[in-house]
Design a protein around this motif. Sequence first.
Motif, PDB file in Angstrom:
ATOM      1  N   THR A   1      17.940   9.566  18.967  1.00  0.00           N
ATOM      2  CA  THR A   1      18.712   8.339  19.146  1.00  0.00           C
ATOM      3  C   THR A   1      18.211   7.224  18.248  1.00  0.00           C
ATOM      4  N   LEU A   2      16.917   7.082  18.136  1.00  0.00           N
ATOM      5  CA  LEU A   2      16.344   6.009  17.325  1.00  0.00           C
ATOM      6  C   LEU A   2      16.757   6.131  15.862  1.00  0.00           C
TER       7      LEU A   2
ATOM      8  N   VAL B   1      20.606   5.445  15.411  1.00  0.00           N
ATOM      9  CA  VAL B   1      20.999   4.033  15.505  1.00  0.00           C
ATOM     10  C   VAL B   1      20.523   3.249  14.292  1.00  0.00           C
ATOM     11  N   VAL B   2      19.287   3.468  13.886  1.00  0.00           N
ATOM     12  CA  VAL B   2      18.754   2.734  12.728  1.00  0.00           C
ATOM     13  C   VAL B   2      19.554   3.062  11.476  1.00  0.00           C
TER      14      VAL B   2
ATOM     15  N   VAL C   1      11.589  -1.036  15.562  1.00  0.00           N
ATOM     16  CA  VAL C   1      12.111  -0.886  16.919  1.00  0.00           C
ATOM     17  C   VAL C   1      10.981  -0.444  17.843  1.00  0.00           C
TER      18      VAL C   1
ATOM     19  N   CYS D   1      14.101   2.562  22.219  1.00  0.00           N
ATOM     20  CA  CYS D   1      15.494   2.927  21.969  1.00  0.00           C
ATOM     21  C   CYS D   1      15.840   4.129  22.846  1.00  0.00           C
TER      22      CYS D   1
ATOM     23  N   ILE E   1      23.522   2.338  23.936  1.00  0.00           N
ATOM     24  CA  ILE E   1      22.150   2.566  23.503  1.00  0.00           C
ATOM     25  C   ILE E   1      21.402   1.243  23.573  1.00  0.00           C
TER      26      ILE E   1
ATOM     27  N   LEU F   1      18.452  -1.035  22.472  1.00  0.00           N
ATOM     28  CA  LEU F   1      17.652  -1.124  21.266  1.00  0.00           C
ATOM     29  C   LEU F   1      16.792  -2.376  21.349  1.00  0.00           C
ATOM     30  N   LYS F   2      15.478  -2.185  21.489  1.00  0.00           N
ATOM     31  CA  LYS F   2      14.561  -3.329  21.584  1.00  0.00           C
ATOM     32  C   LYS F   2      13.788  -3.456  20.280  1.00  0.00           C
TER      33      LYS F   2
ATOM     34  N   ARG G   1      16.071  -9.013  15.288  1.00  0.00           N
ATOM     35  CA  ARG G   1      17.131  -8.865  16.288  1.00  0.00           C
ATOM     36  C   ARG G   1      18.242  -9.869  16.025  1.00  0.00           C
TER      37      ARG G   1
END
Length: 182
Positions: free
Chosen positions: A21-22, A25-26, A43, A46, A60, A62-63, A70
Motif C-alpha cells: 500500500t505504501l 500510494v507514494v 511517510v 500507511c 488509505i 497516509l501519515k 502533507r
Amino acid sequence: MNSRRKILLVHGIPDVNGEDTLKLVVKTLSDHLNMPDLSVADVSRCHRMGSIKSGKQRAILLKFKQLSLRNQVWYDKTKLKGTGITLSEFLTRDRHAIFMEARQRFGVSKCWTKDGSIFVVQSNGSRRRIVAKSELDSIPCGSDVQRPAPSAVVASSAAAPPKSRPAALPAQVNRSRRIVKK
C-alpha cells in the motif's frame, strides 16, 4: 484534531491482493501531483481503513513525517481532478458528521475543511468557520432552499405527527442576538 494534523485519507485507489500500500500510494501521488521528490521515507504510517467489502474501495490512511509535505500534497490535490482519486482530511467522527451535513445543506462547492476546521460560504458570500452542529443550524440557507416560517412549523407539528416533516428541513427558530453590555 492535533494528533491528526499530518494525516490525509486517499480515496479511489483500487484494492489489490498482496499490494504494498505504501509504495502504491507514494507512486500514485508522485505521478499525479508531479512530485518526484515524494518518497516512502516521507511517510510514517500507511494502511487501508475498514473491512473488505465487495465492490467498495477502502480509503488509505497516509501519515506524513513532516506537516509541510502533507500541506504541499493537500494544496496540490486539484491536480487529481478527473483521475478518480481524491484526498480528504482525517476528521473526527463528530466533525465529519457536521461536514457531511453542511455539504448536504449548502452544496459541495460551498463547504470545505482546512486544518480540521469546517468552513461554509454563507448566502451573503462571507465565510464562516463551523465548530458545532448548533452553529450550522444558525446559518440561514440561501434563497435556493425554501424553509418554512417558524410559525408554520409549529402549527404543522401540532396538527401532524413529527414524521411527516421532511428530514432536510429541521425546525429552526430565528432569534435576535443578545447584546452584552461591558
